[in-house]
Design an enzyme around this catalytic site. Structure first.
Site, PDB file in Angstrom:
ATOM      1  N   GLU A   1       0.835  -1.204   0.000  1.00 15.12           N
ATOM      2  CA  GLU A   1       0.000   0.000   0.000  1.00 15.12           C
ATOM      3  C   GLU A   1       0.869   1.254   0.000  1.00 15.12           C
ATOM      4  O   GLU A   1       0.430   2.326   0.430  1.00 15.12           O
ATOM      5  CB  GLU A   1      -0.956  -0.035   1.182  1.00 15.12           C
TER       6      GLU A   1
ATOM      7  N   PHE B   1      -4.739   6.584   7.733  1.00  9.34           N
ATOM      8  CA  PHE B   1      -3.346   7.040   7.805  1.00  9.34           C
ATOM      9  C   PHE B   1      -2.449   5.896   7.357  1.00  9.34           C
ATOM     10  O   PHE B   1      -2.548   4.787   7.875  1.00  9.34           O
ATOM     11  CB  PHE B   1      -2.973   7.415   9.245  1.00  9.34           C
ATOM     12  N   GLU B   2      -1.599   6.156   6.375  1.00  7.67           N
ATOM     13  CA  GLU B   2      -0.532   5.223   5.996  1.00  7.67           C
ATOM     14  C   GLU B   2       0.750   5.774   6.620  1.00  7.67           C
ATOM     15  O   GLU B   2       1.321   6.756   6.143  1.00  7.67           O
ATOM     16  CB  GLU B   2      -0.409   5.115   4.474  1.00  7.67           C
ATOM     17  N   ILE B   3       1.208   5.143   7.696  1.00  9.28           N
ATOM     18  CA  ILE B   3       2.243   5.700   8.556  1.00  9.28           C
ATOM     19  C   ILE B   3       3.636   5.342   8.052  1.00  9.28           C
ATOM     20  O   ILE B   3       3.955   4.160   7.863  1.00  9.28           O
ATOM     21  CB  ILE B   3       2.061   5.193  10.001  1.00  9.28           C
TER      22      ILE B   3
END
Length: 695
Positions: free
Chosen positions: A65, A407-409
């Site tokens: 992702e 949120f893609e951290i």
């Protein structure tokens, strides 16, 4: 406790398993000889447009992702994967040349960091990744330490393997869940291997309770925060306890993404064994973040049981997803964040480019930008990554109106070194993009503050006597995406039912109740649809013999609403009238419609003649009509008709619906009801809805 991952039976059968998986066309291919020294790699496939990235995602490779305007990261398990990319005309750059070596290096960094510091800059002081048992223990400790501010939460369903799914609710007087405060829901670990997602959620709980931040008092007083750090408890426990391999191979359980369900489509030879010791390895299960019903069955999710993005056997089929649906549907969640790794992104609906932007795009984008200003992530719609279906906020927003984000951290991987992926990203320290800007800690504070903003939700005001309960409710039938079949053809959408209901405790005075809009956001071009069947014919509603006593006596009659495949009803209209003027000063009949479970779904209780009640997208089944002789009915008995309308044409601003508000006493008797239309940012004063005389 550590769990043994690969038992002797699996080791002995590895070659058989790999051959079998290849035979069923597994999307995440079994390990093959690699293009360079047999090393599993992460490569960035060059894809500058959203369409190009979606095309890469549709190749059936192990797509991560992580994507941006230059391309999308893909795990290459060997020459076969590289050949598939090459045959499709793609070029790529090697990002991680040896995944196994990188994983070993990360583990060494974690050990060195934990040994070098007594406490980190996190509000908890934590220096290493938690286990599932540690998450649960810490939540229990916070509840014991702060009994007024923390309420333990156990979600309704156990996991596939029977484990409870825990969370905590944080606010003053936390035990009083029917307090009418707006709600912020913070979640982690839909995907098992994304460990930082859970850590960040847990740290914000500590921030609210122990950091001493000056904003905490206002947040604890005026809103409720619900933290569910681990949604996919089975998968997370397996991933977190696995022996490190780090190459995404079939039996690299540390890299397990999915839950532990066994699809009905799984070949029999792969159904035996446990979730952490079976012939299909980490590939068995459903991707929880492809299973929500709102867009289920569309692009960006696999039809193959062994793919890392397998969508499940049906919309909302997984107990872990049903947990979140019921939590959101029952708590008037104003805002939510589902944490994931990795890509440095703040994502909002829609997740499919063809959908078009939401009716709330301007405010939605601004809220995302406010958070992104502190973590320095890209603030984009979800489809900017690539098309996906079945995701969390693409169900929650379109069906409840609450604002949801993913949120893609970070940028380093699914569970990078703790010092960088958790401490630096959360606290806003170098080398995180949000260094010096507050990081995710400040981003969470910003959305918590927005949750209290009346412009972000709707408000119902009025007065209610003590020992009463106000309940609002909507029930409607939704539709998935047109369902992509395993052979690539596209079938009709499937239907599913959503029930949105929540309550407020009457305390004997004025109330202010934060709710989501009654007007439901509808996907452009998706609510409006060509009917696939005729509408149910109109029919009379039988009036029982006799007339109930004037002044509140009731009589009941039953009706049936049919549905697909026979009828496609976009709306049902109940019309009740009697001989006399409009309004009629001498006669007043009121009418209430209940579903088979006894829930009131519509009402017509005005002074009008005729009285009209309506419901959109009615759920097929049996219904009961209550006719109340409020006054003078013996002079003019009622007649009734049930009629149906076709689905409405496409609209982009939402469909006007009402909250059905009822007031009940401690014995459950209905004292009064209202139908309420309230839009985002609007406040409606309903007076005293428990007083039948207020119309």
């Amino acid at each position: 406790m550590r769990i043994t991952r690969v038992g002797p039976a699996v080791v002995a059968a590895t070659s058989l398993a790999i051959a079998g998986l290849a035979g069923v066309g597994v999307a995440t291919a079994a390990p093959q000889p690699n293009t360079t020294d047999d090393k599993v790699q992460i490569v960035t496939v060059h894809a500058k447009t959203q369409a190009e990235r979606s095309a890469v995602n549709e190749l059936g490779l192990d797509t991560t992702e992580h994507a941006d305007e230059t391309g999308v990261d893909v795990v290459l398990h060997g020459r076969q994967d590289a050949d598939k990319l090459r045959a499709a005309g793609h070029k790529w750059t090697v990002k991680v040349a040896d995944l196994r070596a990188a994983d070993r290096a990360n583990n060494a960094m974690d050990k060195a960091y934990a040994a070098s510091v007594a406490e980190s800059e996190l509000p908890s002081g934590r220096t290493s990744y938690r286990t599932l048992a540690e998450f649960n223990a810490e939540m229990a400790e916070l509840a014991d330490k702060y009994p007024n501010q923390v309420k333990p939460l156990t979600l309704e369903n156990p996991s596939v393997l029977g484990k409870p799914v825990h969370g905590i609710e944080i606010t003053n007087d936390a035990a009083k869940v029917d307090d009418g405060k707006p709600v912020f829901l913070l979640m982690g670990a839909h995907h098992a291997r994304e460990w930082p997602s859970s850590e960040h959620a847990m740290e914000f709980a500590y921030d609210l309770l122990e950091s001493g931040d000056s904003r905490n008092a206002g947040l604890l007083k005026n809103m409720r925060t619900i933290v569910v750090p681990v949604v996919n408890v089975d998968g997370f426990e397996i991933s977190r306890g696995a022996s490190p391999i780090g190459d995404f191979s079939t039996f690299d359980y540390e890299m397990k993404r999915k839950n532990c369900s066994i699809s009905a489509n799984t070949p029999a030879r792969f159904t035996t064994g446990t979730c952490d010791d079976n012939l299909a390895g980490r590939l068995r299960g459903t991707d929880p973040n492809r299973n929500y019903p709102g867009f289920w069955g569309g692009p960006g999710a696999s039809t193959n049981w062994s793919s890392d993005t397998y969508r499940g056997d049906g919309p909302g089929s997984e107990p872990e997803i049903d947990n979140i649906r019921k939590l959101v549907s029952g708590r008037q969640v104003t805002t939510l964040i589902s944490n994931h790794t990795y890509s440095n992104l703040v994502l909002r609906p829609p997740a499919i480019a063809a959908t078009g932007f939401t009716p709330d795009e301007v405010q939605y984008r601004q809220l995302g930008a406010d958070m992104a200003a502190h973590n320095d992530y890209a603030n984009i719609p979800s489809f900017g990554l690539y098309d996906t279906s079945g995701g969390t906020e693409d169900w929650s927003y379109w069906n409840t109106g609450g604002y949801g984000f993913t949120f893609e951290i970070g940028t380093e991987g699914f569970h990078p070194p703790y010092e960088t992926g958790v401490v630096a990203e959360y606290a806003g320290l170098a080398p995180a993009a949000g260094a010096g800007k507050g990081g995710n800690r400040e981003a969470y504070y910003r959305i918590a503050a927005a949750t209290m903003d009346p412009s972000m939700h709707s408000t119902i005001k009025g007065t209610a006597p003590a020992n009463t309960k106000l309940t609002i409710r909507k029930t409607y039938e939704g539709r998935t995406s047109p369902v992509i079949q395993p052979n690539g053809t596209v079938g009709d959408p499937l239907t599913y039912t959503d029930v949105l209901t929540s309550s407020l405790e009457g305390k004997g005075g004025k109330f202010s109740w934060a709710v989501n809009p009654s007007t439901r956001p509808i996907v452009a071009g998706r609510y409006g649809r060509d009917a696939v069947a005729p509408q149910q014919p109109s029919s009379p509603i039988a009036n029982p013999a006799g007339v109930p006593a004037s002044g509140g006596g009731s009589e009941f009659t039953d009706v049936t609403i049919e549905g697909l495949p026979k009828y496609d009803n976009g709306k049902v209209v109940f019309t009740f009238g009697w001989e006399g003027p409009n309004p009629d000063p001498n006669v007043d009949w009121d009418f209430y419609i209940y579903d088979s479970a006894g829930n009131q779904v519509a009402s017509a209780a005005t002074l009008a003649n005729p009285e009209i009640a309506a419901a959109l997208d009615p759920v097929p089944g049996g219904y009961r009509v209550e006719a109340v002789n409020y006054g003078g009915g013996s002079a003019a008995d009622w007649t009734g008709t049930m009629s149906f309308e076709a689905p409405s044409p496409a609209i982009v601003t939402g469909v006007k619906e009402t909250w059905n508000l009822t007031c009940t006493n401690k014995q459950g008797k209905v004292l009064g009801s209202r139908s309420i239309v309230v839009d985002r940012g609007q406040a409606v004063d309903v007076g005293n809805p428990c007083n039948r005389k207020e119309k």
